[in-house]
Design an enzyme around this catalytic site. Structure first.
Site, PDB file in Angstrom:
ATOM      1  N   ASP A 125      57.836  32.258  69.196  1.00  0.00           N
ATOM      2  CA  ASP A 125      58.117  32.839  68.054  1.00  0.00           C
ATOM      3  C   ASP A 125      57.447  31.583  66.911  1.00  0.00           C
ATOM      4  OD1 ASP A 125      59.607  35.055  68.473  1.00  0.00           O
ATOM      5  OD2 ASP A 125      61.442  33.559  69.091  1.00  0.00           O
ATOM      6  N   ASP A 185      57.059  42.226  69.443  1.00  0.00           N
ATOM      7  CA  ASP A 185      57.308  41.359  68.475  1.00  0.00           C
ATOM      8  C   ASP A 185      56.015  40.078  68.333  1.00  0.00           C
ATOM      9  OD1 ASP A 185      59.375  42.370  69.756  1.00  0.00           O
ATOM     10  OD2 ASP A 185      60.968  41.179  68.808  1.00  0.00           O
TER      11      ASP A 185
HETATM   12  N1  GLY Z   1      61.971  39.223  67.244  1.00  0.00           N
HETATM   13  C1  GLY Z   1      63.269  39.442  67.536  1.00  0.00           C
HETATM   14  C2  GLY Z   1      63.528  40.676  66.790  1.00  0.00           C
HETATM   15  O1  GLY Z   1      62.802  41.440  66.278  1.00  0.00           O
HETATM   16  O2  GLY Z   1      64.836  41.186  66.919  1.00  0.00           O
END
Ligand code: GLY
Length: 409
Positions: A125, A185
């Site tokens: 992330d 993501d």
């Molecule tokens: N990246 C995690 C979400 O979109 O919930």
């Protein structure tokens, strides 16, 4: 109807590119000031259980707000949380809009809380956390310290690359379930890598980003251009082991935010590479989104395949990410107006009473009605910091596109 009309000369006419942008940028400033008070309160009143958990796990201090909890408390997160960079990113957008040093100082303060993440190789992330915060900060200040932090963040993210499979590993959790999970993501973390190659001249980051985008393109999508959430890889062969969901309705469903990450991610990949494969893909995903989201206001339910009842929650965050992505995409193709029109429809809906908070309420968040992870019973129909971040980013993109002036307020 607009939720708020503030300022001399403004009117309630929902004309995007003018009043709606100005009113909502003004509204955001009022709400973020409320957020500062809410943050102070939440920090001082942290529960002993939360403090003990944080200390036991070595998570460090609480940093920025993420969401409102069902009991009405504000959820502040330590820097390691994937959402820790969005609040500082919002403050940078407001600083950019106002050119006012009050916001610059606040943005710096909330960005600086995240520095230790540059060495955190336990998560993919990095882009969410560091590029939204330090990335916007560097773009606006050219602060060399920020540049070094971002370059270190890119180096750390690159350690998660698995060359035989051509992907960056997303999660380390659930090791009994997945060997090497990659979530859609992760497309959002590639901008940091593209940036790092531009700034450092080291093509490693660019190549990792391109390989990740190509592998994802091959394995994450269905024939109709909707995407899976989680693809599990064998890291020695690159074979796909599983096609799953974690936050969607079912493995075969189209989780709304996942589709939004996909269109935004491939649009930014085209910006960075000029590779028309990515552009064509972004266009196909965008067309799928417009085809599949059947709501009158263009704000999707939390999953495109969720059975619709009176109670089915919408996901404003998916809509905000989609709007930001569509605005950029609209500038890249000859028939881009349809994407801009759709983004404007989303922004008008988000700026209406149905989704925009009332000033002083909503714990300082701008938007209501997002969903974090419904199957895990978490953050259902709540304000979320990333809905607000991408909403402000979308407004900024409208301003840039329409030549609306930034203000000295
Ligand atoms: N990246 C995690 C979400 O979109 O919930």
């Amino acid at each position: 109807m607009l939720g708020l009309c503030i300022g001399i000369g403004s009117s309630c006419t929902p004309k995007l590119g003018n009043t709606i942008v100005e009113d909502n940028m003004m509204f955001a400033q009022l709400q973020l000031r409320v957020a500062f008070d809410e943050i102070d309160y939440a920090r001082t009143n942290e529960s002993p259980e939360s403090r003990e958990k944080r200390e036991k796990n070595g998570w460090g201090e609480l940093t920025n707000p993420r969401n409102s909890e069902p009991d009405g408390s504000l959820h502040l997160v330590p820097s390691k949380d994937w959402t820790s960079g969005f609040f500082p990113g919002e403050l940078w957008y407001i600083y950019e809009y106002t050119q006012n040093n009050f916001w610059k100082k606040k943005a710096q303060q909330h960005t600086d809380m995240l520095e230790q993440e540059k060495m955190n190789g336990k998560t993919h992330d990095m882009g969410f956390k560091m590029y939204c915060s330090y990335g916007n900060g560097y773009r606006l200040t050219q602060d060399e310290r920020y540049k070094e932090i971002l370059l270190q963040s890119a180096r750390t993210l690159a350690t998660r690359y698995k060359p035989a499979a051509g992907i960056i590993r997303s999660w380390d959790h659930n090791k009994n379930k997945w060997q090497c999970p990659v979530i859609i993501d992760n497309m959002m973390n590639l901008e940091l890598l593209f940036w790092a190659t531009r700034e450092s001249g080291d093509s490693t980051y660019y190549n990792i980003a391109v390989n990740h985008a190509r592998t994802t393109l091959k394995n994450h999508f269905r024939p109709d251009y909707s995407c899976y959430h989680v693809i599990d890889y064998d890291t020695s062969t690159g074979n796909v082991l599983k096609k799953n969901t974690h936050q969607g309705l079912s493995h075969e469903s189209a989780w709304s935010r996942g589709q939004a990450w996909a269109v935004y991610g491939y649009t930014s990949c085209y910006r960075e590479t000029n590779d028309t494969t990515f552009l064509n893909f972004a266009v196909n995903i965008a067309d799928m989104i417009m085809e599949r989201v059947k709501t009158d206001d263009a704000i999707p339910y939390w999953d495109y395949d969720a059975p619709v009842t009176e109670e089915t929650p919408r996901d404003a965050s998916a809509a905000a990410v989609t709007a930001a992505g569509f605005i950029e995409l609209s500038t890249m193709v000859p028939d881009g107006k349809k994407y801009l029109d759709y983004a404007e429809k989303i922004l008008k809906s988000l700026s209406s009473d149905a989704y925009l908070a009332k000033v002083g309420e909503n714990q300082g968040f701008i938007l209501m009605h997002s969903v974090g992870s419904l199957p895990n019973g978490s953050e259902i129909d709540t304000p979320l910091n990333y809905a607000d971040y991408y909403y402000l980013e979308a407004l900024k993109r409208v301003m840039d596109l329409k030549g609306i002036n930034y203000k000295n307020i």
